[in-house]
Design an enzyme around this catalytic site. Structure first.
Site, short mmCIF file in Angstrom:
data_model
loop_
_atom_site.label_atom_id
_atom_site.label_comp_id
_atom_site.label_asym_id
_atom_site.label_seq_id
_atom_site.Cartn_x
_atom_site.Cartn_y
_atom_site.Cartn_z
CD GLU A 143 35.18 42.73 -3.53
OE1 GLU A 143 35.34 43.90 -3.18
OE2 GLU A 143 34.78 42.42 -4.67
CD GLU A 302 30.57 40.68 -4.89
OE1 GLU A 302 30.83 41.75 -5.48
OE2 GLU A 302 30.64 40.55 -3.66
C1 GAL Z 1 32.17 44.44 -4.69
C2 GAL Z 1 31.65 44.06 -3.31
C3 GAL Z 1 30.16 44.03 -3.27
C4 GAL Z 1 29.59 45.27 -3.90
C5 GAL Z 1 30.11 45.36 -5.31
C6 GAL Z 1 29.49 46.46 -6.13
O1 GAL Z 1 33.47 44.85 -4.65
O2 GAL Z 1 32.14 42.81 -2.90
O3 GAL Z 1 29.72 43.90 -1.93
O4 GAL Z 1 29.94 46.35 -3.14
O5 GAL Z 1 31.49 45.52 -5.25
O6 GAL Z 1 29.87 47.72 -5.81
#
Ligand code: GAL
Length: 652
Positions: A143, A302
């Site tokens: 990110e 994700e």
């Molecule tokens: C995203 C991040 C993940 C994890 C997820 C849930 O922004 O890339 O590593 O932290 O949020 O909180």
């Protein structure tokens, strides 16, 4: 084939669980596992001492269960020993001081020492894993945000970037208008990144801020190229991506993804539906926006796999249908790979209570059942991966507009994103595919181009829009277009919309930044709509009046116009209106261009992917109520969060 993946952290779990985990993933129908992006301290526990045995083992177990691996470079989280022994690797904050350690993302992207250590760990990983058949792709860092570090190294980098751009301080001072408030710079070392800007970025010189944002974005892109260079040195064919989000410091995504092979995004639709029904299309906008980063299909690295919890109180449980529905919504907008965050719910360390697919109990649950259902459904659509979203409508975006308008709000509440969202929502409501493209993207193949607030005005973009319209296209331009030149200074000696005047056939004689106050307009064809934020008082040159204001001292003055230009036409929308206005307006524009429309309930989407292997219509209900819609003359019933897919005249 659309691939389903899992985000997995083998280093967080006892290795006795790996085999069971991989077997369960395989049985569910998962094909890809993303690992390693935060594991630096396990890969290099001490300076120069590497341990890849656990990663070899984890990859081995996963590969035996037919998983392909997306391997992360671990640069987001440098180990504590590195920060401790080399404090120059730490990012500095807007207060001009080093960031405290304890969370993640503390690294300075330009620090010579950090780069040296980052290069070493990436090299070790690439030497060992690049080109191996198990490795499907690489994810860089995590990110990534634009580089807003204020440390001495970043100060030097900022000055270097400016020296290259301007050559002399005279040229820089002239462009920045530094004479205002005695800001003239007489030595390069007087230039520093903006500090203490957390509350007041709008007090800074806008031209300087624009250059700073451009530098910060370029600095991030340089970090991306640096990492790619190492990996490609070991495997020129490596597929490299990084997982975008929409952070506080927005990158120039088009520039950031240019050196990468595929765009990726972290898709966390809110579990609690927004109270404002106008927000129901926000996921759709995000997905279309990401598809535009490279104008091609993208990945989700994700995907919402369970209630969030760790940064904030635990979110409500996912409604039945959400897990599958939101994943298919991503596919409908062009995702070819969807990797769920995360396999197991975190039980220790940072991110405790960030729920994954599997609960602490390790007992099968509703989310896993939905995941399996999703995998089975996609297995029946093997050709879907060979299709993409084809749009007849484009909406222009650029990082320059984003950077400038965020630091210089035009009227209280005026927002670039809101301008884009209003038009995008209307497209969704009308069941029309739309591409959100960088403003310099070629316009061939489109019939309609929407230009929300082209504030920093690029004469080449205007010329291409004129050419597009001349050849029969329809263009929709909004207020605050034509205001500034490329340096971020206001265009002088011409009435607004300056460079757009010929195309739009009108001029703005005065404007009223009404902010949160309301105003009304009526369409000449009938219909009254509320306005907030902005009102341009328009005087047509050659344009026809489509709407007039009702209220204040400019009652009866034109608010929206349409100008015939070559074989096409240009609409000028001088005000920011309620959502219904955009549906009415775009309905006319789309019908004129022969673009088929559907009238969908708010929150219901119709997206089409097509390719040589066929056409797939995706009907998605992003609301908590069931809805009936019409598809090819048939009534279709959609449960909350349900996705129905139609291909070759049948439901899949
Ligand atoms: C995203 C991040 C993940 C994890 C997820 C849930 O922004 O890339 O590593 O932290 O949020 O909180």
């Amino acid at each position: 084939m659309i691939r389903i993946g899992i985000d997995y952290y083998p280093e967080h779990w006892d290795c006795s669980l790996w085999e069971e985990d991989a077997a369960r993933m395989e049985a569910l129908g998962v094909h890809v596992v993303r690992i390693g992006e935060f594991a630096w301290s396990r890969l290099e526990p001490r300076d120069g001492v590497f341990d890849f045995t656990w990663l070899d083992d984890a990859i081995g177990v996963l590969a035996r269960h037919n998983m392909k691996i997306i391997l992360g470079t671990p640069t987001n989280c440098a180990p504590m020993w590195l920060y401790h022994s080399h404090p120059d690797t730490l990012q500095w904050g807007p207060d001009g001081r080093p960031t405290g350690t304890g969370l993640r993302g503390h690294r300075c992207m330009t620090s010579f020492t950090f780069r040296k250590y980052a290069a070493r760990i990436i090299t070790e990983l690439a030497k060992r894993y690049a080109g191996r058949p198990e490795i499907f792709a690489w994810q860089l860092d995590n990110e990534l945000e634009s580089n807003h570090c204020t440390c001495p190294s970043c100060q030097t980098a900022f000055r270097g970037w400016l020296k290259e751009k301007y050559g002399t301080l005279d040229a820089l001072n002239k462009t920045w208008g530094s004479e205002v408030w005695s800001g003239e710079i007489s030595g390069w070392d007087q230039i520093v990144p903006p500090q203490g800007t957390e509350n007041k970025p709008d007090w800074y010189n806008p031209a300087y801020m624009l250059d700073y944002e451009r530098f910060a974005a370029a600095s991030l892109t340089d970090f991306v190229k640096f990492q790619c260079g190492i990996i490609r040195g070991y495997d020129p064919q490596a597929v490299i991506t990084t997982n975008a989000c929409f952070p506080r410091h927005m990158p120039d995504f088009h520039q950031e993804f240019a050196p990468l092979d595929v765009a990726s995004y972290d898709n966390y639709p809110p579990v609690r539906l927004p109270e404002d029904p106008e927000e129901l299309y926000s996921n759709a906008f995000a997905l279309d926006f990401v598809r535009g980063f490279k104008n091609q299909n993208f990945w989700i690295l994700e995907q919402l796999g369970g209630p969030m919890g760790c940064w904030a109180p635990i979110s409500p449980a996912m409604e039945p249908g959400m897990l599958e529905g939101y994943a298919l919504q991503a596919a409908a907008h062009g995702a070819d790979l969807i990797s769920f965050f995360r396999w197991r719910t975190s039980y220790t360390g940072a991110e405790m209570f960030c729920h994954g697919l599997l609960d602490h109990s390790n007992v099968p649950n509703r989310r896993l059942t939905e995941l399996e259902q999703l995998c089975r459904r996609l297995e029946k659509l093997p050709e879907l991966g060979n299709t993409t979203v084809h749009s007849q409508v484009a909406m222009l975006y650029s990082a320059d507009q984003e950077f400038t308008l965020k630091n210089q709000e035009q009227g209280q509440g005026f927002s670039y994103w809101k301008q884009m969202r209003l038009f995008h929502d209307a497209c969704m409501n009308l069941g029309v595919n739309v591409d959100v493209v960088e403003e310099r993207t070629p316009l061939d193949g489109y019939k309609v181009v929407i230009v929300p607030t082209h504030f920093i005005t690029d004469p080449d973009v205007v010329a291409r829009l004129e050419d597009f319209t001349r050849r029969g296209g329809s263009v929709v331009v909004t207020c605050r277009s034509g205001v500034k030149d490329k340096n971020g200074n206001c265009i002088l000696g011409q009435e607004l919309p300056t460079l757009f005047r010929a195309l739009c056939g009108c001029r703005v004689t005065e404007y009223d930044a009404i902010g949160p106050a309301t105003q009304e307009l009526t369409l000449e064809r009938g219909g009254r709509y509320q306005i907030t934020g902005w009102c341009d008082l328009i005087e047509p040159d050659t344009a026809q009046v489509l709407a007039r204001y009702q209220g204040r001292f400019y009652s009866g003055v034109p608010a929206i116009t349409k100008n015939a230009f070559g074989s096409g036409c240009a609409y000028y929308v001088g005000a920011v209106g309620e959502r219904a206005l955009y549906c009415t307006l775009l309905l006319t524009v789309f019908r004129e261009q022969g673009i088929p429309v559907s009238r969908l309930p708010q929150g219901v989407e119709l997206t089409v992917r097509s390719g040589p292997s066929g056409t797939y219509q995706f009907y998605f209900n992003n609301t908590a109520h069931s809805h009936d819609v019409e598809a090819d003359g048939q009534k279709v019933h959609l449960q909350p969060f349900e996705m129905k897919i139609r291909t070759q005249g049948a439901w899949a």
